[in-house]
Design an enzyme around this catalytic site. Sequence first.
Site, PDB file in Angstrom:
ATOM      1  N   ALA A 176      -0.545   9.055  14.369  1.00 56.25           N
ATOM      2  CA  ALA A 176      -0.243   8.792  15.782  1.00 56.25           C
ATOM      3  C   ALA A 176       1.234   8.445  15.950  1.00 56.25           C
ATOM      4  O   ALA A 176       1.889   8.899  16.898  1.00 56.25           O
ATOM      5  CB  ALA A 176      -1.124   7.650  16.290  1.00 56.25           C
ATOM      6  N   LYS A 199       2.317   3.154   9.449  1.00 52.98           N
ATOM      7  CA  LYS A 199       2.439   4.529   8.966  1.00 52.98           C
ATOM      8  C   LYS A 199       1.170   5.301   9.337  1.00 52.98           C
ATOM      9  O   LYS A 199       0.176   5.264   8.604  1.00 52.98           O
ATOM     10  CB  LYS A 199       2.674   4.535   7.457  1.00 52.98           C
ATOM     11  CG  LYS A 199       3.993   3.853   7.064  1.00 52.98           C
ATOM     12  CD  LYS A 199       4.230   3.918   5.578  1.00 52.98           C
ATOM     13  CE  LYS A 199       5.491   3.147   5.166  1.00 52.98           C
ATOM     14  NZ  LYS A 199       6.752   3.653   5.710  1.00 52.98           N
ATOM     15  N   CYS A 220      -1.963   4.136   7.248  1.00 45.21           N
ATOM     16  CA  CYS A 220      -3.136   3.717   8.018  1.00 45.21           C
ATOM     17  C   CYS A 220      -3.753   2.428   7.471  1.00 45.21           C
ATOM     18  O   CYS A 220      -4.818   2.442   6.843  1.00 45.21           O
ATOM     19  CB  CYS A 220      -4.196   4.802   8.091  1.00 45.21           C
ATOM     20  SG  CYS A 220      -5.388   4.405   9.410  1.00 45.21           S
ATOM     21  N   CYS A 239      -3.913   2.901  15.759  1.00 47.77           N
ATOM     22  CA  CYS A 239      -4.876   2.889  14.669  1.00 47.77           C
ATOM     23  C   CYS A 239      -6.277   2.720  15.244  1.00 47.77           C
ATOM     24  O   CYS A 239      -6.609   1.648  15.761  1.00 47.77           O
ATOM     25  CB  CYS A 239      -4.546   1.724  13.721  1.00 47.77           C
ATOM     26  SG  CYS A 239      -5.570   1.765  12.248  1.00 47.77           S
TER      27      CYS A 239
END
Length: 470
Positions: free
Chosen positions: A360, A357, A214, A392
């Site tokens: 989702a 990464k 993230c 994101c």
Amino acid sequence: MASKSFHITKLAVSCLGRHQQTAVLGLRSRGITQGLPALACSYSTEAVPRARQTNSKYKVVIVGGGSGGCAVAAKLSPLGKQCAAIEPSDLHYYQPVWTLVGGGLRGFQSSVRPTREVLPSSIDWIQDKAVKFDPGKNNLELGSGDKVEYDFLVVAMGIQLDFDKVDGLVDALENDPAVASNYSPKWVNKTFPAMQKFPGGNAIFTYPNTPIKCAGAAQKIMYLTEEFLRTAGVRENSNVIFNTAKNVIFGVKKYADALQQVIQSRNIQVNYKHNLVSVYHKKKTAIFANMARDNALVPFEYNFLHVTPPMSSPDVLKKSPLVNEGGWVDLNKHTLQHTKFSNVFGLGDCTSLPTSKTAAAVAAQCGILHQNLTATMQGKKVTPLYDGYASCPLITSRNKCILAEFDYNLQPLETLPINQGVERRLTYGMKAHIMPGLYWQVMMKGRWNGPATFRKVLHLGMSRSPKLEA
Ligand code: FAD
Ligand code: UQ1
């Protein structure tokens, strides 16, 4: 006195919901009770039930029971005891909520459930670590020394947090209340108190010189902090600084442009190519290497330091035959099948998939993995299906969000028929109020493969379908 405290604690814990109770009990054993009700900390861990156990040979073995492992386990649950998941932790975390925990907008307990409640009960849970892989012989070794054989392997081990790669950082996290990190269950509960106690001065947010999970979370907490400091009346005496090892604010241009506007309007200072290398908490100083100037060292005094640590593939994987030169599980990026071992598949943060990464992305991957694993088990061909979808939710304030969604080509792939590059209350509402339920109730039950179908419906079938090269 001790027994009185035990009794009161028991009462306090009994007032919590079933998930929260077990979570609090398990957390104590890890020393991660900061920010939880103080009373709950004096409870015994004896009540945590142990894992279900184990054969030595399975049709499918899943390594890792985080977001990807549990989602795939749920899909494979009809296999029953022919399937096992190897996961050492008795707690499962919904990590995306840690941004809100750090921002003081949610309790830590909301991110935790017992692993035994998240993994499907039909399969075996081997509560241990994988310590060695031998894919040539279709087996792996557990921490206990036992070997487990498989016909098919799914690797979902996540990414390793390398806090120890920054000199003095662990010491600072352990001893300086002004240093925190939303990236770890150990340190996320320090973030909001550090924000509240911020006296003015430098509030510094870091982004390391490695792949991370993230990528947005490193800066989301900065926007929440900046807003908090304004409300608390200390913003005028403070500098909000983002020191990032990258040379862009976000990899997708559309959202990077939108974030630049946020940064300018909120008077945030961004220093690109600045990589955190050490922290001297007694001097309240963080040292960055300026990568644009031969790694010249630049000291910054801090009054609040939020660290996104360096990350890498888990050490066990790095030394296995499963990985590429970077240490990541080497997969075909469209089929999620291993490039060398056709009975091995992988998903999530530990893989070579060249996308962001995120959970989702894992959601989009798990349906494709299941389809291609099933095809392989039936002796059929795999299909190139994964377009690199990742998302994101870039929280920019306590009620606004830019919802980034994109593919391998870093092109936007938005679900809603509105411009998601604009800060919106609607997308914040989705992130804060819809995603957690979607995760626990749908994705963890094996029924969420990402929003592609919604995207097609909401765009009346006119949405872009990226072309996949085999
Ligand atoms: P994980 O969920 O991390 O699971 C890996 C599992 O493997 C763990 O349970 C671990 O115990 C286990 N494991 C490790 N080593 C071994 C071993 N040797 N043997 C067996 N098991 C092992 N994503 C989003 O989509 N949206 C967001 O808004 C978002 N925000 C985030 C904010 C923060 C602060 C953080 C930290 C993450 C965020 N993410 C977000 C990212 C998301 O949580 C991860 O990308 C996702 O959890 C990855 O799933 P995974 O299965 O690959 O890894
Ligand atoms: C998503 O599918 C997902 O997994 C459950 C997340 O993780 C928590 C997300 O943050 C996002 C944004 C998605 C994408 C879903 C939609 C409806 C846009």
